[in-house]
Design a protein around this motif. Structure first.
Motif: not given
Length: 479
Positions: A292-294, A318-322, A356-359, A363-366
């Motif tokens: 269910h991730g990207p 880095d693509i992380l869980p949130y 965010h559309q799939k996961t 929903s944040y950009y650090y």
């Protein structure tokens, strides 16, 4: 996230005490202070939890500024892309890029690019022997040649001609995902489009309003015919979901969205072509591909910016869980007039919205660290809405509520509740996991075998910095 698969645990080596080194912001020779550890490996969930406690990585070195002692306190900042609206200056940068691609126009006057992050040697100087300098000392020309060589070699194995493949407008998402999963470079992702219906080659003659409306209607009808679901086709990078580009009702009365500005159509005879590739890169983060991730999975990626077949910038994310966490941007200074720092940040915000559309939880950009005391580094606060991390309670506070306090003091506690405490603090250090002589054990057992009194102080300092959850999940390597 541990339930997705039997993931290898994070293994870290903590360096006792605090490092003092030259500050890359105010140039104080020994004013910058931080704690650090070496990540032999790390899960994306552990790193997500660590950056939510003020940590940040440079290569495999993970560090946390000593906020109440360092000369230039560095506050973790995150943008909320779902509510983000580009400012006038952001729109100006995007329009400047479109003009350059379409007509080859180069804006005159001062370049309004945002300053880049100082090099890792400046900001995390600590112990140079511990830092993998290859993460930032890359030659773009060499990187370009290496990527091309890898791509051409792969194509020869498959019996295909790279030049023929480059002529294709789009490639299948499945193929891209296979490339991402293997860590190999994918094909360039086209971001140019066919011209608008009825668009002439003479761009110097603006059409009258009536003709413009006719072309809009023709385009709308053509798109509806090609895609009855109403999703826009054409000017979108492969792998980006069509749902991001759905037309809006009464769009003429609404300001253009970030996607509208980034993916605006170019003429058929555009002067330049901008392409993108994204592929996994070397990092302590373990790549993960939960169901269910990207589509690209979690981990560290290079995003390459190719202009007319020449690589001009590389963004490390880095693509992380949130979140999507921005790490570095390398760029060719010959193209600084394109404000690549701003442009890449806006594209990464758009990319976060895409993921965010799939996961939905992503929903944040650090954006790394916000340094209010350094005028050159305050620009990150212009990407709003955004939040700063309270350095004492680790809760997020809207940046608007923090600025007045930062004007009065470099170091601030943003949480206004005097009774609030760090809810994730280390409460049971004996449950901390230790990796010693190829054996995993709780610290409560490990400490009974040790006679060095300084050992406990180092372990307790580490536990307090990473928090209870990470201390129980990560393995602390002890010799």
């Amino acid at each position: 996230m541990a339930s997705w698969a039997a993931l290898s645990p994070s293994i870290v080596e903590y360096f006792e005490g605090e490092d003092s080194y030259r500050c890359g912001y105010c140039k104080n020779e020994s004013g910058s202070r931080s704690n650090g550890m070496w990540a032999h490996s790390m899960t994306v969930q552990d790193y997500q939890d660590l950056i939510d406690r003020g940590w940040r990585r440079s290569g495999k070195y993970v560090y946390k500024p000593v906020m109440n002692q360092t000369c230039c306190p560095q506050y973790t900042i995150r943008c909320r892309p779902l509510q983000f609206q580009p400012s006038k200056s952001h729109k100006k940068v995007l329009k400047k890029m479109l003009k350059f691609l379409a007509k080859g126009e180069i804006s005159k006057g001062n370049c309004e690019d945002e300053p880049m992050e100082p090099t890792m040697e400046d900001t995390v100087a600590g112990d140079f022997g511990l830092i993998n300098k290859l993460d930032i000392q890359c030659d773009l020309k060499t990187l370009s040649d290496d990527v091309k060589e890898s791509f051409e070699s792969e194509e020869k194995k498959k019996g295909r001609s790279p030049k023929k493949e480059e002529s294709k407008e789009l490639i299948q998402s499945q193929h891209i995902e296979e490339k991402l999963g293997s860590g190999e470079p994918s094909h360039p992702i086209k971001v140019h489009t066919a011209p608008k219906p009825g668009k002439g080659a003479d761009l110097s003659k603006p059409p009258c309003r009536k003709a413009k409306e006719i072309r809009k209607e023709r385009k709308r009808l053509k798109l509806m015919h090609q895609n009855p679901a109403g999703e826009l086709a054409g000017f979108q990078a492969q792998g980006e979901p069509p749902s991001l580009f759905q037309p809006k009702a009464n769009k003429s009365n609404q300001p253009k969205s970030l996607e509208d500005l980034i993916f605006e159509s170019l003429p058929e005879n555009a002067s330049h072509k901008l392409e993108f590739t994204r592929f996994l890169c070397s990092s302590p983060l373990e790549a993960e591909n939960p169901p269910h991730g990207p589509d690209c999975g979690y981990g560290s990626f290079h995003q390459q910016y190719w202009l007319d077949g020449r690589i001009i910038a590389v963004g490390v994310i880095d693509i992380l869980p949130y979140c999507v966490s921005s790490v570095y941007l390398y760029y060719d200074p010959d193209y600084s007039f394109l404000s690549l720092g701003v442009y890449s940040a806006l594209r990464e915000i758009g990319f976060t919205r895409q993921l965010h559309q799939k996961t939905s939880q992503l929903s944040y950009y650090y954006m790394g660290f916000y340094i209010h005391s350094c005028p050159k580094m305050k620009y990150k606060g212009q990407y709003r809405p955004s939040d700063l991390l309270c350095p004492e309670t680790y809760v997020w506070v809207p940046i608007e509520q923090c600025l007045s306090s930062l004007e009065n003091s470099k170091y601030c506690r943003f949480n206004q509740d005097p009774e609030a405490v760090d809810e994730g603090r280390s409460k049971e250090p004996d449950r901390l996991q230790v990796f010693h002589r190829k054996a995993i054990m709780p610290y409560g057992i490990y400490k009974k075998q040790q006679k060095d009194p300084s050992e406990e102080a180092a372990v307790l300092q580490y536990a307090g910095l990473v928090g209870q959850v990470c201390s129980e999940r990560m393995l602390l390597l002890r010799n």
